[in-house]
Design a protein around this motif. Structure first.
Motif, PDB file in Angstrom:
ATOM      1  N   PRO A  52       0.809  -1.231   0.000  1.00  0.00           N
ATOM      2  CA  PRO A  52       0.000   0.000   0.000  1.00  0.00           C
ATOM      3  C   PRO A  52       0.837   1.274   0.000  1.00  0.00           C
ATOM      4  CG  PRO A  52      -0.895  -1.598   1.557  1.00  0.00           C
ATOM      5  CD  PRO A  52       0.404  -2.160   1.078  1.00  0.00           C
ATOM      6  N   ALA A  53       2.005   1.259   0.634  1.00  0.00           N
ATOM      7  CA  ALA A  53       2.829   2.472   0.719  1.00  0.00           C
ATOM      8  C   ALA A  53       3.842   2.580  -0.414  1.00  0.00           C
ATOM      9  CB  ALA A  53       3.567   2.502   2.051  1.00  0.00           C
ATOM     10  N   ALA A  54       3.792   1.668  -1.364  1.00  0.00           N
ATOM     11  CA  ALA A  54       4.762   1.697  -2.459  1.00  0.00           C
ATOM     12  C   ALA A  54       4.573   2.937  -3.327  1.00  0.00           C
ATOM     13  CB  ALA A  54       4.629   0.436  -3.307  1.00  0.00           C
ATOM     14  N   THR A  55       5.663   3.404  -3.899  1.00  0.00           N
ATOM     15  CA  THR A  55       5.611   4.499  -4.872  1.00  0.00           C
ATOM     16  C   THR A  55       6.306   4.040  -6.141  1.00  0.00           C
ATOM     17  OG1 THR A  55       7.623   5.456  -3.919  1.00  0.00           O
ATOM     18  CG2 THR A  55       5.521   6.337  -3.151  1.00  0.00           C
ATOM     19  N   LEU A  56       5.774   4.483  -7.272  1.00  0.00           N
ATOM     20  CA  LEU A  56       6.275   4.025  -8.569  1.00  0.00           C
ATOM     21  C   LEU A  56       6.419   5.209  -9.507  1.00  0.00           C
ATOM     22  CD1 LEU A  56       3.735   2.007  -7.489  1.00  0.00           C
ATOM     23  CD2 LEU A  56       4.765   0.534  -9.222  1.00  0.00           C
ATOM     24  N   GLY A  57       7.418   5.143 -10.386  1.00  0.00           N
ATOM     25  CA  GLY A  57       7.573   6.214 -11.354  1.00  0.00           C
ATOM     26  C   GLY A  57       8.812   6.035 -12.205  1.00  0.00           C
ATOM     27  N   LEU A  58       8.848   6.833 -13.262  1.00  0.00           N
ATOM     28  CA  LEU A  58      10.010   6.904 -14.150  1.00  0.00           C
ATOM     29  C   LEU A  58      10.470   8.366 -14.173  1.00  0.00           C
ATOM     30  CD1 LEU A  58       8.731   4.597 -17.053  1.00  0.00           C
ATOM     31  CD2 LEU A  58      10.523   4.050 -15.393  1.00  0.00           C
ATOM     32  N   PRO A  59      11.184   8.799 -13.125  1.00  0.00           N
ATOM     33  CA  PRO A  59      11.516  10.220 -12.997  1.00  0.00           C
ATOM     34  C   PRO A  59      12.830  10.627 -13.659  1.00  0.00           C
ATOM     35  CG  PRO A  59      12.151   9.083 -11.005  1.00  0.00           C
ATOM     36  CD  PRO A  59      11.576   8.033 -11.935  1.00  0.00           C
ATOM     37  N   GLU A  60      13.287   9.856 -14.648  1.00  0.00           N
ATOM     38  CA  GLU A  60      14.602  10.111 -15.231  1.00  0.00           C
ATOM     39  C   GLU A  60      14.758  11.523 -15.778  1.00  0.00           C
ATOM     40  OE1 GLU A  60      14.319   5.592 -15.410  1.00  0.00           O
ATOM     41  OE2 GLU A  60      12.964   7.304 -15.517  1.00  0.00           O
ATOM     42  N   VAL A  61      13.657  12.119 -16.289  1.00  0.00           N
ATOM     43  CA  VAL A  61      13.802  13.460 -16.870  1.00  0.00           C
ATOM     44  C   VAL A  61      14.265  14.477 -15.833  1.00  0.00           C
ATOM     45  CG1 VAL A  61      12.144  13.046 -18.727  1.00  0.00           C
ATOM     46  CG2 VAL A  61      11.341  14.005 -16.541  1.00  0.00           C
ATOM     47  N   THR A  62      13.998  14.221 -14.550  1.00  0.00           N
ATOM     48  CA  THR A  62      14.449  15.144 -13.510  1.00  0.00           C
ATOM     49  C   THR A  62      15.958  15.100 -13.335  1.00  0.00           C
ATOM     50  OG1 THR A  62      14.154  13.560 -11.703  1.00  0.00           O
ATOM     51  CG2 THR A  62      12.246  14.911 -12.302  1.00  0.00           C
TER      52      THR A  62
END
Length: 686
Positions: A116-126
């Motif tokens: 439930p507390a997991a976070t997901l993303g592809l933030p490579e552009v940052t």
């Protein structure tokens, strides 16, 4: 199996755990460990592989420190392809953070179960790059073009619930590892074998416009959007080739180097607040204006009991109204509920007229008018009203912190905390070490900064500390260019083109010309020896009463809130040049930028040379987070290093030859250029 990846085979299932603290990056050792784990699982003939992470992280992406080196085998795209093609299902048990390469690994799995507390993303552009291991090609096939454009183009990180709604994860479970052992594998093909999403030119164009607004001047977001768009037209293998080529080209770019520099500098700054110091549970804030109310609101949000002090009943009511507006805005933006806002105000905030009945407090900060005597009076009153253990802090922007705190009973408990407005939003906090400030007091201030999620920068005492000192020099250089041939709109346009969020004259109109005017009077610029005084801004204030947007006119005219160049201001500029006997000339935008940014760099070297800042990177963080220097250029000191310090020295020597009153050569810059050092090799004494 030793190393950062463990593989345990039990009852026909291989449990593969990435254990590479602190955040399980996919370093070369991790990649090698994954290859060995997959080899072991395949050799054991297991029926399923469960892939998870140790601690609070699944896999947090690539090791950014490896970006400056050539790629080393085994390569993550090859491992991901092997996972996707593995003879038995691989299930991702996403126990925590899954970012970048971590999410790309999960995308290759046949099922994804998230805590439930997991976070997901592809933030490579940052970080100035694009996903380089299939993210731009697999994610659109799984969740559709529109959502993929948003997640990848903006570098968004989302929670498990939103991920499930998008179809990025199959389910959310309190114990994803246990469920992954028996979870029914979806009947769909592997992610890479899913059909390409249909083209949507309008969605792509909207994403490009959004990227231009959110990240002006940055290359990676637009490249990422192009790659996601390409997933609608190219077979997977062709798309992966283009993606990898783009990633490898970007990772060695100036922008990627700058963004990595800022990323690591932020981590180092924020780590200062971990461990040491005392916990703050009660506070006094003096001054209930915009700044004081914002500080009080931020402290109350941490669960700290706050007593807000004003000098009279009318001030108390204004303070109460200012705080209430902040809570109302938080409710409007969905940050809290009306009930929670009301309860917090009732239980954590009290308002006081004067200092007579203040409760004991761990910490007190003033946020009153920028006047030395006013602030000294405040601290005399606080010192008398509060226990000897209370830490006392001034929020001054410019004044000598040592003088402000003279006379307090326990000077070791006094320091400066320069918040930036609005204090509950802006991440930067200059922590000013007075001559008498103790290490324990500094540690407690840094601990509080960490709780506030601020980026704390330690600074020594000088006029304006780090940020406002550089800002003053930058504005002076721009004013000199006005005298010599430029006009305000041209200067602002040139510096926006460099990447500044606003030009210096637009910023002054926003903040108010009276603020800088009062500071010039305090510094005595008109009569200061060895200083090139430029009278243009003073004439505007004194003769026209134009103070910026708040009076409807300043450096610019305003019609319905829209700025336009002012013929009156341009006339004053030309008149002052003629009065000084200056023959005006043409400035190119490039020359404007070179002179303005070089003045920042020169002042930055003086700040480092004097020990006002401890590291060049600290100067960069102050200018990025406090003054909107473009993040993708890495701050003025990093930018100087990318240009080359010998070239910076040559430029400043040339400027000093023509205007020795305004330019000079810091000895630290001469030394660094001579010895072949970069800004990160230099240390101050702060």
């Amino acid at each position: 199996m030793s190393g950062p990846v463990h593989c345990i085979v039990d009852d026909g299932i291989a449990l593969v755990t990435v254990d590479n603290p602190p955040v399980n990056v996919t370093s070369q050792a991790v990649r090698q460990g994954l290859v060995r784990a997959l080899d072991k699982a395949e050799a054991a003939g297991v029926a399923r592989v469960v892939l998870t992470g140790a601690g609070k992280t699944f896999i947090a992406g690539a090791d950014a420190r490896e970006f400056a080196a050539p790629p080393a085998a085994p390569h993550l795209p090859d491992i991901i392809r092997r996972i996707e093609d593995f003879p038995v299902p691989v299930v991702a048990a996403i126990n925590g953070t899954a970012l970048g390469g971590g999410l790309e690994v999960a995308l290759a799995c046949r099922a994804r179960i998230a805590a439930p507390a997991a976070t997901l993303g592809l933030p490579e552009v940052t970080l100035g790059v694009v996903p380089g291991a299939g993210g731009t090609q697999r994610l659109p096939r799984l969740i559709g073009l529109g959502p993929a454009l948003s997640l990848i183009g903006e570098g968004r990180v989302i929670g498990a619930g939103e991920a499930q709604g998008l179809g990025l994860v199959d389910t959310v479970a309190a114990d994803p590892v246990t469920l992954a052992r028996t979870f029914s594998i979806p009947s769909r093909p592997a992610t890479g074998a899913l059909p390409a999403p249909p083209p949507d030119p309008e969605a792509v164009e909207a994403a490009r416009k959004q990227a231009a607004r959110r990240s002006p001047g940055q290359i990676a977001p637009l490249k990422a959007i192009d790659l996601v768009d390409a997933s609608t037209r190219l077979p997977l293998d062709d798309g992966l080739v283009v993606e990898r080529e783009t990633f490898l080209a970007l990772k060695t770019s100036d922008q990627a180097a700058a963004l990595r520099h800022v990323f690591f500098a932020e981590r180092a700054a924020m780590a200062q607040g971990k461990g040491g110091g005392a916990e703050i549970s009660s506070a006094v804030v003096v001054g209930g204006g915009t700044m004081g109310a914002s500080i009080a609101y931020a402290l109350a949000g941490l669960g700290i009991s706050v007593a807000l002090v004003e000098s009279d009943a009318a001030g108390v009511e204004r303070a109460r109204a200012n705080v209430a507006r902040l809570y109302a805005d938080a409710v409007k933006r969905g940050k809290t509920t009306a009930e929670a806002a009301e309860a917090e105000q009732a239980t954590r905030l009290s308002f006081h007229e004067g200092y007579g009945v203040l409760p004991p407090a761990d910490f007190a900060i003033e946020a009153v008018f920028e006047d030395m005597e006013v602030k000294r009076q405040v601290f005399a009153a606080l010192d008398a009203a509060l226990p000897a253990r209370t830490i006392l802090a001034t929020n001054t922007s410019y004044l000598d912190v040592n003088r402000v705190g003279e006379g307090v009973r326990h000077p070791e408990r006094f320091l400066g905390l320069h918040f930036f407005s609005p204090a509950h939003v802006m991440k930067l906090l200059e922590v000013i070490r007075a001559r008498t400030t103790s290490a324990e007091t500094l540690a407690t201030a840094l601990r509080l900064a960490a709780r506030l999620k601020k980026i704390p920068i330690l600074a020594g005492v000088c006029d304006g500390f780090i940020g406002n000192r550089i800002l003053t020099r930058y504005r002076q250089t721009c004013d000199i260019m006005l005298m010599e041939g430029a006009l305000p709109a041209q200067v602002d346009t040139a510096l926006r083109g460099f990447g500044m969020a606003m030009g210096p004259y637009e910023v002054q109109d926003l903040s108010g010309l009276d603020i800088a005017y009062a500071n010039r009077k305090r510094l005595g610029w008109r009569t200061k020896e060895g200083f090139r005084y430029i009278p243009i801004a003073d004439r505007i204030v004194e003769e026209t009463g134009r103070l910026g947007r708040k009076t409807g006119a300043g450096w610019y005219d305003y019609d319905g809130g829209k700025a336009s160049p002012s013929t009156l201001i341009d006339r004053i500029v030309v008149e002052e040049a003629a009065r000084a006997g200056i023959t005006r000339r043409t400035f190119s935008d490039d020359e404007i930028v070179t002179r303005a940014i070089s003045s920042m760099i020169e002042e930055g070297f003086r700040i480092l040379e004097e020990g006002i800042a401890a590291r060049a990177a600290d100067i960069d963080l102050v200018m990025i987070h406090g003054y909107a220097f473009p993040r993708w250029r890495g701050g003025p000191m990093h930018y100087a290093g990318r240009i080359g310090l010998p070239e910076i020295l040559r430029r400043i020597e040339a400027f000093a030859a023509e205007d020795p009153l305004s330019w000079g050569i810091p000895e630290l810059l001469r030394h660094a250029a001579r010895e072949g050092l970069g800004p990160d090799d230099l240390k101050g004494q702060a």
